[in-house]
Design a protein around this motif. Structure first.
Motif, short mmCIF file in Angstrom:
data_model
loop_
_atom_site.label_atom_id
_atom_site.label_comp_id
_atom_site.label_asym_id
_atom_site.label_seq_id
_atom_site.Cartn_x
_atom_site.Cartn_y
_atom_site.Cartn_z
N GLU A 208 0.89 -0.95 -0.09
CA GLU A 208 0.25 0.02 0.12
C GLU A 208 0.72 1.19 -0.17
O GLU A 208 0.45 2.10 -0.71
N THR A 212 0.66 3.93 -2.91
CA THR A 212 0.40 5.23 -2.77
C THR A 212 1.70 6.19 -3.23
O THR A 212 1.29 7.15 -3.79
N GLY A 231 -6.07 4.37 2.31
CA GLY A 231 -4.90 4.24 3.32
C GLY A 231 -5.47 3.87 4.63
O GLY A 231 -5.25 3.27 5.48
#
Length: 259
Positions: A208, A212, A231
């Motif tokens: 993640e 991101t 998130g």
């Protein structure tokens, strides 16, 4: 390979170098402060004393303490504020969840440990949303430390509740004839839990955080807010999965007499 560090990594290590001088080679190797792990840094490797993920883990503890200690001083039994009511709701819900998963009456007993894991993991995960810090849970050293802590805790609880011999007898299975087969299987199964907890958390948070960062670089003015929402959800979800699995292991450790 590109390595990213928090804004406090260089200043803290510079301070430690100023106070203690170069870090010994054996110490640096044990802490993972090698050229491969650090990548491109501003100073020679012997100038670094503490890895970034350790600093971030310590920062999580400091932030949580800085928030909760003042709140604790304002708690009131007679006139609870809105924040206190929300916290009580969260604590009650988590205690009831532990009662449901581990067993009736265990909520108050295991709440401090489970809550501690949840808060540390969630806040650590949230660090991935900010460019000036790094999520400690995106480093396998942190996630393995968490999984080993959970592993040791539920086994210690199981031994304490059932006694060493009775707890170990559970590994032999229901029939003595199957013990030579069941014991290795059970031992491997329990040890695999360390790997499972650690890699699941590390893989999800690292993935993640990496995704991101890529999206932020490509679409800095379009993607950030939706990605931050995802998130936060992902940080909460991964913390929930970790504590749910820990509670399931606790149920197996304290509930042997029910099988």
């Amino acid at each position: 390979m590109t390595h990213h560090f928090s804004v406090i990594f260089e200043p803290i290590n510079a301070l430690l170098f100023f106070l203690f001088g170069p870090a010994p080679l054996g110490y640096r190797e044990s802490m993972g402060l090698t050229a491969e792990n650090l990548g491109h840094v501003a100073k020679p490797i012997e100038h670094y004393w503490v890895p970034d993920h350790v600093l971030m883990a310590m920062l999580v503890v400091v932030i949580v303490a800085a928030i909760l200690i003042p709140i604790q001083k304002r708690l009131s039994v007679g006139k609870p504020g809105k924040l206190q009511q929300v916290l009580e709701l969260v604590l009650t819900g988590l205690r009831d969840l532990i009662d449901e998963v581990v067993g009736h009456g265990t909520g108050a007993r295991f709440l401090p440990f489970v809550l501690g894991l949840a808060v540390f993991i969630f806040v650590g995960n949230i660090f991935g949303l900010f460019f000036f810090v790094q999520p400690p849970t995106a480093n396998p050293s942190t996630t393995f430390a968490l999984s080993i802590t959970a592993f040791l805790y539920y086994n210690i609880v199981g031994i304490r509740d059932n006694g060493l011999l009775k707890y170990l007898a559970h590994f032999a299975g229901p029939l003595p004839l199957l013990a030579p087969l069941m014991i290795p299987i059970e031992v491997i199964s329990h040890l695999a839990r360390i790997l499972s907890l650690a890699l699941r958390l590390f893989g999800n948070i690292f993935g993640e955080h990496t995704a991101t960062g890529i999206f932020f670089a490509m679409f800095p003015f379009v993607i950030p807010w939706p990605m931050m929402g995802l998130g936060i959800f992902g940080a909460l979800l991964q913390a929930f999965i970790f504590i749910m699995l820990t509670m399931a292991y606790l149920q197996g450790a304290v509930g042997h007499e029910e099988h």
